[in-house]
Write a protein that holds these residues in place. Structure first.
Motif, PDB file in Angstrom:
ATOM      1  N   PHE A   1       0.850  -1.184   0.000  1.00  0.00           N
ATOM      2  CA  PHE A   1       0.000   0.000   0.000  1.00  0.00           C
ATOM      3  C   PHE A   1       0.893   1.243   0.000  1.00  0.00           C
ATOM      4  O   PHE A   1       1.703   1.429   0.906  1.00  0.00           O
ATOM      5  N   LEU A   2       0.743   2.066  -1.029  1.00  0.00           N
ATOM      6  CA  LEU A   2       1.516   3.300  -1.136  1.00  0.00           C
ATOM      7  C   LEU A   2       0.796   4.379  -0.347  1.00  0.00           C
ATOM      8  O   LEU A   2      -0.336   4.749  -0.680  1.00  0.00           O
ATOM      9  N   ARG A   3       1.460   4.898   0.686  1.00  0.00           N
ATOM     10  CA  ARG A   3       0.761   5.763   1.641  1.00  0.00           C
ATOM     11  C   ARG A   3       0.974   7.249   1.392  1.00  0.00           C
ATOM     12  O   ARG A   3       0.023   8.027   1.407  1.00  0.00           O
ATOM     13  N   GLU A   4       2.228   7.669   1.210  1.00  0.00           N
ATOM     14  CA  GLU A   4       2.482   9.104   1.062  1.00  0.00           C
ATOM     15  C   GLU A   4       3.844   9.334   0.428  1.00  0.00           C
ATOM     16  O   GLU A   4       4.740   8.481   0.489  1.00  0.00           O
ATOM     17  N   GLU A   5       3.975  10.507  -0.176  1.00  0.00           N
ATOM     18  CA  GLU A   5       5.244  10.892  -0.787  1.00  0.00           C
ATOM     19  C   GLU A   5       6.236  11.301   0.290  1.00  0.00           C
ATOM     20  O   GLU A   5       5.868  11.930   1.291  1.00  0.00           O
ATOM     21  N   VAL A   6       7.495  10.952   0.104  1.00  0.00           N
ATOM     22  CA  VAL A   6       8.546  11.350   1.033  1.00  0.00           C
ATOM     23  C   VAL A   6       9.667  12.019   0.240  1.00  0.00           C
ATOM     24  O   VAL A   6       9.908  11.692  -0.927  1.00  0.00           O
ATOM     25  N   THR A   7      10.333  12.955   0.888  1.00  0.00           N
ATOM     26  CA  THR A   7      11.430  13.679   0.245  1.00  0.00           C
ATOM     27  C   THR A   7      12.757  13.129   0.751  1.00  0.00           C
ATOM     28  O   THR A   7      13.029  13.170   1.956  1.00  0.00           O
ATOM     29  N   LEU A   8      13.551  12.601  -0.162  1.00  0.00           N
ATOM     30  CA  LEU A   8      14.852  12.042   0.182  1.00  0.00           C
ATOM     31  C   LEU A   8      15.906  12.625  -0.746  1.00  0.00           C
ATOM     32  O   LEU A   8      15.596  13.085  -1.852  1.00  0.00           O
ATOM     33  N   ASP A   9      17.151  12.589  -0.293  1.00  0.00           N
ATOM     34  CA  ASP A   9      18.269  13.066  -1.104  1.00  0.00           C
ATOM     35  C   ASP A   9      18.568  12.022  -2.181  1.00  0.00           C
ATOM     36  O   ASP A   9      19.033  10.920  -1.863  1.00  0.00           O
ATOM     37  N   PRO A  10      18.322  12.331  -3.448  1.00  0.00           N
ATOM     38  CA  PRO A  10      18.505  11.317  -4.487  1.00  0.00           C
ATOM     39  C   PRO A  10      19.942  10.871  -4.664  1.00  0.00           C
ATOM     40  O   PRO A  10      20.192   9.770  -5.152  1.00  0.00           O
ATOM     41  N   GLU A  11      20.902  11.708  -4.277  1.00  0.00           N
ATOM     42  CA  GLU A  11      22.296  11.305  -4.399  1.00  0.00           C
ATOM     43  C   GLU A  11      22.644  10.199  -3.400  1.00  0.00           C
ATOM     44  O   GLU A  11      23.415   9.298  -3.689  1.00  0.00           O
ATOM     45  N   ARG A  12      22.047  10.253  -2.224  1.00  0.00           N
ATOM     46  CA  ARG A  12      22.344   9.256  -1.185  1.00  0.00           C
ATOM     47  C   ARG A  12      21.511   7.984  -1.342  1.00  0.00           C
ATOM     48  O   ARG A  12      21.914   6.924  -0.868  1.00  0.00           O
ATOM     49  N   LEU A  13      20.349   8.088  -2.000  1.00  0.00           N
ATOM     50  CA  LEU A  13      19.463   6.931  -2.126  1.00  0.00           C
ATOM     51  C   LEU A  13      19.960   6.029  -3.250  1.00  0.00           C
ATOM     52  O   LEU A  13      19.928   6.410  -4.424  1.00  0.00           O
ATOM     53  N   ARG A  14      20.389   4.841  -2.891  1.00  0.00           N
ATOM     54  CA  ARG A  14      20.941   3.922  -3.882  1.00  0.00           C
ATOM     55  C   ARG A  14      20.392   2.520  -3.636  1.00  0.00           C
ATOM     56  O   ARG A  14      20.767   1.852  -2.667  1.00  0.00           O
ATOM     57  N   PHE A  15      19.496   2.105  -4.504  1.00  0.00           N
ATOM     58  CA  PHE A  15      18.970   0.743  -4.439  1.00  0.00           C
ATOM     59  C   PHE A  15      19.985  -0.209  -5.068  1.00  0.00           C
ATOM     60  O   PHE A  15      20.693   0.136  -6.010  1.00  0.00           O
ATOM     61  N   SER A  16      20.018  -1.422  -4.547  1.00  0.00           N
ATOM     62  CA  SER A  16      20.889  -2.453  -5.108  1.00  0.00           C
ATOM     63  C   SER A  16      20.113  -3.749  -5.243  1.00  0.00           C
ATOM     64  O   SER A  16      19.543  -4.229  -4.262  1.00  0.00           O
TER      65      SER A  16
END
Length: 248
Positions: A201-216
């Motif tokens: 369930f997608l609840r709400e938008e969040v603001t994150l630093d895209p440079e630090r966010l790294r999925f693997s």
């Protein structure tokens, strides 16, 4: 193909790494899926038999979801491949950084690598929730074996208006922004049908630093591990892309 396929995948990925790094350096962003929206999500397990239920229970809890375009930026809704990255979290607080035990899974609207061109034309780029997302290559799930994975979206939701981000926000406001996480066994002794594991369930938008966010795709804290040629080919490409980008 087994071990040989994984070795070949690593070799091909090593060759692909430098071009992905160069693209990331030029774009100052991910070489693919450069623009997206981050969401706080909640994962609830579904009744799918004792074996798969245990997997759904492992996934249950908070999650971070990033929905993204593949090629285009600045809100362009042109023919494209859409992506869905999910981080199943072991803590409630959402940050850019993963912690031990987190699980990342990456999906796209492309079923297989060789369906890239048809997927560009068939992806419904105007609405994130009007698409199914596929893990593309096999995974090995602890306690289950080799499987294919996908996220499906409901097709009977009321029509939404606006850009794909506006439509997503509208769905979240009405509680209808949900993706179903499904698995299909590749074991010769098991039924080869898609079975639901959990609902996201997608609840709400969040603001994150895209440079630090790294999925693997190789972060497998919950026992879901990518296997085979394609996943091993991706390893170097992902690493080099992350080295090459300085900002999203």
């Amino acid at each position: 193909m087994g071990l040989l396929g994984e070795v070949m995948g690593k070799a091909v990925g090593t060759l692909w790494g430098p071009p992905f790094r160069a693209i990331a350096e030029r774009r100052h962003a991910r070489s693919l899926h450069a623009e997206g929206i981050c969401l706080r999500a909640e994962v609830l397990p579904l009744l799918a038999g004792p074996t798969l239920l245990s997997v759904g229970q492992r996934l249950a809890g908070p999650a971070l979801v990033r929905l993204s375009t593949s090629m285009w930026r600045n809100g362009k809704e042109w023919p494209d491949i859409l992506g869905a990255a999910v981080r199943f979290l072991r803590q409630n607080h959402i940050t850019e950084d993963a912690v031990p035990g987190d699980q990342d899974l990456l999906f796209s609207t492309m079923r297989h690598m060789w369906t890239l061109a048809p997927a560009v034309l068939s992806t419904r780029v105007h609405d994130f929730l009007e698409n199914d997302y596929y893990g593309i290559a096999p995974f090995r799930v602890e306690g289950v074996g080799r499987v294919k994975l996908r996220l499906t979206s409901p097709r009977d939701a009321a029509p939404r208006q606006g850009s794909r981000v506006e439509r997503l926000r509208e769905a979240m406001s009405t509680g209808t922004a949900v993706l179903t996480f499904e698995a299909r066994s590749l074991d010769s002794n098991a039924p080869h049908t898609w079975r639901p594991l959990a609902e996201i369930f997608l609840r709400e938008e969040v603001t994150l630093d895209p440079e630090r966010l790294r999925f693997s795709p190789f972060r497998d804290g919950l026992g879901i591990t990518p296997t085979g040629f394609l996943h091993n080919m991706r390893r170097s490409a992902y690493q080099q892309s992350q080295v090459g980008r300085t900002e999203h």
